[in-house]
Design a protein around this motif. Structure first.
Motif, short mmCIF file in Angstrom:
data_model
loop_
_atom_site.label_atom_id
_atom_site.label_comp_id
_atom_site.label_asym_id
_atom_site.label_seq_id
_atom_site.Cartn_x
_atom_site.Cartn_y
_atom_site.Cartn_z
N GLN A 69 0.85 -1.19 0.00
CA GLN A 69 0.00 0.00 0.00
C GLN A 69 0.89 1.24 0.00
O GLN A 69 0.99 1.96 1.00
CB GLN A 69 -0.92 0.00 1.24
N SER A 71 0.60 4.12 -1.18
CA SER A 71 -0.04 5.42 -0.98
C SER A 71 -0.36 5.69 0.49
O SER A 71 -0.70 6.82 0.85
CB SER A 71 -1.34 5.49 -1.79
N LEU A 72 -0.23 4.68 1.33
CA LEU A 72 -0.53 4.83 2.74
C LEU A 72 0.66 5.47 3.46
O LEU A 72 1.80 5.04 3.28
CB LEU A 72 -0.85 3.47 3.36
N GLY A 96 -11.08 4.46 1.20
CA GLY A 96 -10.37 3.77 0.13
C GLY A 96 -11.17 2.59 -0.36
O GLY A 96 -12.08 2.11 0.31
N PRO A 97 -10.84 2.10 -1.55
CA PRO A 97 -11.56 0.94 -2.10
C PRO A 97 -11.26 -0.32 -1.31
O PRO A 97 -10.35 -0.36 -0.47
CB PRO A 97 -11.01 0.85 -3.54
N SER A 98 -12.03 -1.35 -1.58
CA SER A 98 -11.83 -2.64 -0.90
C SER A 98 -10.44 -3.19 -1.20
O SER A 98 -9.89 -2.99 -2.28
CB SER A 98 -12.90 -3.64 -1.37
N GLY A 99 -9.88 -3.87 -0.22
CA GLY A 99 -8.59 -4.51 -0.41
C GLY A 99 -7.40 -3.62 -0.17
O GLY A 99 -6.27 -4.00 -0.52
N THR A 100 -7.60 -2.46 0.43
CA THR A 100 -6.47 -1.54 0.66
C THR A 100 -6.00 -1.56 2.11
O THR A 100 -5.20 -0.72 2.50
CB THR A 100 -6.86 -0.11 0.26
N GLY A 101 -6.49 -2.49 2.90
CA GLY A 101 -5.97 -2.66 4.25
C GLY A 101 -6.63 -1.80 5.31
O GLY A 101 -6.09 -1.69 6.43
N LYS A 102 -7.78 -1.22 5.02
CA LYS A 102 -8.43 -0.34 6.00
C LYS A 102 -8.83 -1.09 7.27
O LYS A 102 -8.58 -0.63 8.38
CB LYS A 102 -9.67 0.32 5.38
N THR A 188 -14.08 3.34 8.88
CA THR A 188 -13.53 2.95 7.59
C THR A 188 -14.68 2.91 6.59
O THR A 188 -15.80 2.53 6.92
CB THR A 188 -12.86 1.56 7.63
N ASN A 190 -15.61 2.86 2.00
CA ASN A 190 -15.20 2.92 0.59
C ASN A 190 -15.90 4.05 -0.14
O ASN A 190 -15.82 4.16 -1.36
CB ASN A 190 -15.50 1.59 -0.10
#
Length: 212
Positions: A69, A71-72, A96-102, A188, A190
């Motif tokens: 990630q 961008s994090l 953030g979209p799904s799968g970004t570790g939120k 969190t 999306n």
């Protein structure tokens, strides 16, 4: 003593033998026992806070793949893990979209808060709205609201993934309003952030929430 000092009861003979071998006097022997009791008590308290938080999984930043990630802001996330923002009763929104570790990051921040002595409650937005509506129907809404207002950190995961009715949105907004300047909330989602989150209900109405 067994109920109040379990580590004393469990370890006193072993520590006594060690004290004899080390030629430690009685005050040092008691100090060792007290230190073991303190460490074990802190461990039990952390475990209790983790159970009370009702995390679906236990996650930490030790297993978080920051490289996946890019961008994090890693420095910012690790700063949040120190928990000062919770003491200051500030709020965090992770978008953030799904799968970004939120969710992983939220769980890790919750775990870090538990380890620092702060009470935490974890729930998805959909589950919380369901619980609130059920509590309202069973005339125990005030009890649930009081609990949600009392925790140091409320983690509200997946806001916007599942639509809910206007009534559900109002109940959720009331929880967030009651927590304003009383505790921290981590959300969190999306959804894009434009003056708050909007969740469309099946009838076309919209429920809006804001952390203030």
């Amino acid at each position: 003593m067994k109920g109040w000092l379990p580590t004393f009861v469990r370890e006193y003979e072993k520590v006594a033998l060690e004290a004899v071998q080390d030629r430690a006097d009685y005050p040092r022997y008691l100090l060792r026992l007290c230190e073991l009791e303190r460490i074990d008590r802190e461990r039990r308290m952390v475990e209790r806070r983790i159970r009370m938080a009702r995390f679906p999984h236990t996650k930490s930043f030790d297993t978080f793949d920051f490289a996946a990630q890019p961008s994090l802001n890693k420095a910012l996330v690790l700063e949040l893990a120190r928990g000062e923002w919770i003491e200051q009763r500030r709020n965090v929104i992770a978008l953030g979209p799904s799968g970004t570790g939120k969710t992983h990051a939220a769980l890790a921040l919750g775990l870090a808060a538990c380890q620092k002595g702060q009470s935490v409650a974890f729930t998805t937005a959909a589950a919380l709205v369901h619980d609130l509506m059920e509590a309202r129907d069973e005339r125990r809404l005030r009890t649930l609201q009081k609990h949600l207002a009392s925790v140091k950190l409320l983690i509200l995961d997946e806001l916007g993934y599942v639509p809910f009715t206007a009534v559900g949105g109002e109940l959720l907004f009331e929880v967030l309003s009651q927590r304003y300047e009383r505790g921290s909330t981590l959300i969190t989602s999306n959804l894009p952030f434009e003056n708050g989150h909007r969740c469309s209900a099946p009838n076309g109405s919209q429920a809006r929430s804001s952390t203030g």
